[in-house]
Design a protein around this motif. Sequence first.
Motif, PDB file in Angstrom:
ATOM      1  N   ASN A   1       0.810  -1.226   0.000  1.00  0.00           N
ATOM      2  CA  ASN A   1       0.000   0.000   0.000  1.00  0.00           C
ATOM      3  C   ASN A   1       0.837   1.266   0.000  1.00  0.00           C
ATOM      4  O   ASN A   1       0.411   2.304  -0.509  1.00  0.00           O
ATOM      5  CB  ASN A   1      -0.910   0.042   1.230  1.00  0.00           C
ATOM      6  N   SER A   2       2.030   1.194   0.613  1.00  0.00           N
ATOM      7  CA  SER A   2       2.829   2.407   0.744  1.00  0.00           C
ATOM      8  C   SER A   2       4.307   2.063   0.799  1.00  0.00           C
ATOM      9  O   SER A   2       4.697   0.920   1.046  1.00  0.00           O
ATOM     10  CB  SER A   2       2.436   3.186   2.006  1.00  0.00           C
ATOM     11  N   ALA A   3       5.133   3.076   0.582  1.00  0.00           N
ATOM     12  CA  ALA A   3       6.580   2.911   0.695  1.00  0.00           C
ATOM     13  C   ALA A   3       7.217   4.273   0.943  1.00  0.00           C
ATOM     14  O   ALA A   3       6.679   5.305   0.548  1.00  0.00           O
ATOM     15  CB  ALA A   3       7.159   2.299  -0.579  1.00  0.00           C
ATOM     16  N   SER A   4       8.341   4.262   1.607  1.00  0.00           N
ATOM     17  CA  SER A   4       9.170   5.450   1.766  1.00  0.00           C
ATOM     18  C   SER A   4      10.591   5.076   1.378  1.00  0.00           C
ATOM     19  O   SER A   4      11.066   3.991   1.725  1.00  0.00           O
ATOM     20  CB  SER A   4       9.150   5.956   3.211  1.00  0.00           C
ATOM     21  N   ILE A   5      11.245   5.964   0.630  1.00  0.00           N
ATOM     22  CA  ILE A   5      12.584   5.678   0.115  1.00  0.00           C
ATOM     23  C   ILE A   5      13.490   6.882   0.325  1.00  0.00           C
ATOM     24  O   ILE A   5      13.096   8.018   0.076  1.00  0.00           O
ATOM     25  CB  ILE A   5      12.544   5.334  -1.391  1.00  0.00           C
ATOM     26  N   ALA A   6      14.709   6.636   0.786  1.00  0.00           N
ATOM     27  CA  ALA A   6      15.747   7.666   0.891  1.00  0.00           C
ATOM     28  C   ALA A   6      16.935   7.218   0.053  1.00  0.00           C
ATOM     29  O   ALA A   6      17.451   6.117   0.254  1.00  0.00           O
ATOM     30  CB  ALA A   6      16.170   7.864   2.342  1.00  0.00           C
ATOM     31  N   ILE A   7      17.349   8.065  -0.893  1.00  0.00           N
ATOM     32  CA  ILE A   7      18.485   7.756  -1.755  1.00  0.00           C
ATOM     33  C   ILE A   7      19.508   8.885  -1.662  1.00  0.00           C
ATOM     34  O   ILE A   7      19.156  10.065  -1.787  1.00  0.00           O
ATOM     35  CB  ILE A   7      18.068   7.597  -3.237  1.00  0.00           C
ATOM     36  N   PHE A   8      20.759   8.529  -1.451  1.00  0.00           N
ATOM     37  CA  PHE A   8      21.859   9.497  -1.502  1.00  0.00           C
ATOM     38  C   PHE A   8      22.823   9.028  -2.581  1.00  0.00           C
ATOM     39  O   PHE A   8      23.269   7.885  -2.580  1.00  0.00           O
ATOM     40  CB  PHE A   8      22.579   9.558  -0.153  1.00  0.00           C
ATOM     41  N   TYR A   9      23.128   9.913  -3.524  1.00  0.00           N
ATOM     42  CA  TYR A   9      24.003   9.532  -4.631  1.00  0.00           C
ATOM     43  C   TYR A   9      24.874  10.716  -5.041  1.00  0.00           C
ATOM     44  O   TYR A   9      24.363  11.734  -5.502  1.00  0.00           O
ATOM     45  CB  TYR A   9      23.161   9.061  -5.826  1.00  0.00           C
TER      46      TYR A   9
END
Length: 382
Positions: free
Chosen positions: A51-59
């Motif tokens: 139903n949901s997701a949270s994502i943190a990306i550092f690049y």
Amino acid sequence: MLKYIYILLIAPLIFTGCVKSNQPTQVKDNTNLSKIVDSGAKEMLKQPLINSASIAIFYKEKEYIGHYGELEKGKNNKPSNSTIYEIGSLSKVLTGTLVANAVLEEKIDIEDNITKYLDGEYPNLSYSNQPIKVKNLLTHTSRLPNMLPLELNPILDNFLDYDTPLKINEVLKEYNKTKFLNDLHTIKIDAQLGKKYSYSSAGTELTAHILEQIYKTDYENILTNFLSKEIGMTNTKVNLNEEDSKELAVGYHVDNPKATLPMGKLPWGAGGGIKSTIPDMMSFIKYQLKNNMVVEESHKTLYKADSTTEIAYFWRADLADTKLGKYYFHHGGVPRSQCYIFIIPKHNLGAFIITNQSGTQTAKIMATTLDKIFEELLEIKN
């Protein structure tokens, strides 16, 4: 690309104050980064149980946080930077970071016999006169059981049963540090130490006790003081107050349409009881990629499982992917959420992903999503 390995908070399966602000989803905009992450997340949400997701990306010094879907289907309650998540076994790498710091402060040696930090006699915590060492706890080579109390282990063997979360919480309801240390007396070490990987959240809980012994304060104080002062993680903790609890993400176990109660409290919480927010996990990713002395120590290889898999201070390291290079990762989960963290130094790349559903395919879905994101990011010409 990514090695598909996942371990729930408490069983290996095949398979400071409340945050008040609702910060913008996007921390620092980069067109390619945001488009790639958004595309991957939208594909992930097409899965029927997600139903949901949270994502943190550092690049490469660019960062992006994205929140997607609804925590509860039909309620339009999208997760945010204020949402507090249960991160399960990912708690272990935070605990490992505390141990690495203690080593640098010369308060502990990973070659120490663990009974040095236990009151009373524990002659059972050895094999053929070979004692369990601190490094055996950090690498899951101590031969300690997966969970204490032991009655939790058969419950977890039936993880897919709808009543498993309730049974877990019933067992943990009256369980505490004293009972845990008493139960340690009943354990029999059945094989040579340091030779075989055997996942043990009990070993991580014991690590928290050792930290309490050397710092003479509660594990959570050690955790929150270090994280807030050294990393800027001010919303990561084991115990939530009333205001915090209002931000705790609702979650779902397997395909049960009814929301699942929060995970019961482990004696210390070091093995899988920590809660955090996405901005805090972004801070942890950036801290890991700076590779300061604590990070360098926490990434040291303490055990080689095979030619391509190493274990550091609770971190798993994969060496098989020539494109990504050596990377560090850990899976976490409780019966109502699962997450992953990846640290990929070669590309100055890190990621944290979490969803409020926990089933046998959840980890695979998340790993597939990150795999796609990583591949597309590495194709960008900078």
